[in-house]
Structures are given as C-alpha cells and as structure tokens.
Design an enzyme around this catalytic site. Sequence first.
Site, PDB file in Angstrom:
ATOM      1  N   CYS A  63     -36.509  52.791 -24.792  1.00 39.98           N
ATOM      2  CA  CYS A  63     -36.318  54.217 -25.100  1.00 39.98           C
ATOM      3  C   CYS A  63     -35.460  54.362 -26.358  1.00 39.98           C
ATOM      4  CB  CYS A  63     -35.658  54.938 -23.934  1.00 39.98           C
ATOM      5  SG  CYS A  63     -36.747  55.244 -22.527  1.00 39.98           S
TER       6      CYS A  63
ATOM      7  N   ASP B 118     -42.141  41.614 -31.529  1.00 33.00           N
ATOM      8  CA  ASP B 118     -41.293  41.067 -30.479  1.00 33.00           C
ATOM      9  C   ASP B 118     -40.205  40.204 -31.115  1.00 33.00           C
ATOM     10  OD1 ASP B 118     -40.346  39.291 -28.268  1.00 33.00           O
ATOM     11  OD2 ASP B 118     -41.963  40.241 -27.156  1.00 33.00           O
TER      12      ASP B 118
ATOM     13  N   ASN C 299     -47.021  42.914 -18.009  1.00 34.58           N
ATOM     14  CA  ASN C 299     -46.340  42.357 -16.847  1.00 34.58           C
ATOM     15  C   ASN C 299     -45.809  43.541 -16.038  1.00 34.58           C
ATOM     16  OD1 ASN C 299     -46.711  39.776 -17.949  1.00 34.58           O
ATOM     17  ND2 ASN C 299     -44.793  39.903 -19.062  1.00 34.58           N
TER      18      ASN C 299
ATOM     19  N   GLY D 227     -42.874  38.731 -14.327  1.00 35.16           N
ATOM     20  CA  GLY D 227     -42.289  38.415 -15.625  1.00 35.16           C
ATOM     21  C   GLY D 227     -41.815  39.620 -16.418  1.00 35.16           C
TER      22      GLY D 227
ATOM     23  N   HIS E  21     -44.820  48.439 -21.274  1.00 32.23           N
ATOM     24  CA  HIS E  21     -45.123  47.939 -22.612  1.00 32.23           C
ATOM     25  C   HIS E  21     -46.269  46.942 -22.532  1.00 32.23           C
ATOM     26  CE1 HIS E  21     -42.072  45.212 -20.938  1.00 32.23           C
ATOM     27  NE2 HIS E  21     -42.555  44.260 -21.735  1.00 32.23           N
TER      28      HIS E  21
END
Length: 104
Positions: free
Chosen positions: A6, A29, A85, A91, A98
């Site tokens: 967020c 990432d 996930n 995980g 996401h």
Amino acid sequence: MNCIFCKIAAGEIPSDKVYEDDRLVAFNDINPQTRVHALVVPKEHIAGAAALTEDHAEIMGRLWTAIPKIAALLGVSEAFKVSVNSGADAGQTVFHLHFHLQSP
C-alpha cells in the site's frame, strides 16, 4: 495501514516502478528469482487471492489486461509466467494481493 505494498502504491516508499495507472502499480521485485521479475499490485488493499469477492471482478479484469502490457514493457511479451501465492503456507510473505510476472 502498515502494508508495504500500500505504501509503495501510494508513493510513500520508493520502488523501481515499471507501470502505473489509476488502479494498479507494477515494480521490479527487490529479490528477483528470474532475469525479469516484477510484481503487479492493485492499489486497493486486498489481503490475497482468498479474499477476492465478486466486488473485485473489475480490478481483476484490469490486472489481467495490464499484465501483457507490462510484459511488453519489460521485453518478455513472447514468453512470461504469472503466479500468485495465497496464504503463508503457499509462500505469501506480503499480505496484499500481488502477481509475480517473470521471465521463464
């Protein structure tokens, strides 16, 4: 709210954004598992896939139609994979829905 995604979506925490519109943000990432590894995140806080309801149909459509555009921006439009996930045992470590968009 103390959700890192967020805060990234709101611009409160810096990220390497690769795409953004009024409802979504995608960013690289920080711990990539493949050559290309971006996270595609709705700006609305949704805890995970198990928290989705009929009310989320529009944002899910937006996510899925944005993913090929993001893949093209990242240079992997010919071959990419998308995964989600849901839950700690699967995980999920950040409890904000996401999608992992990765090169093969």
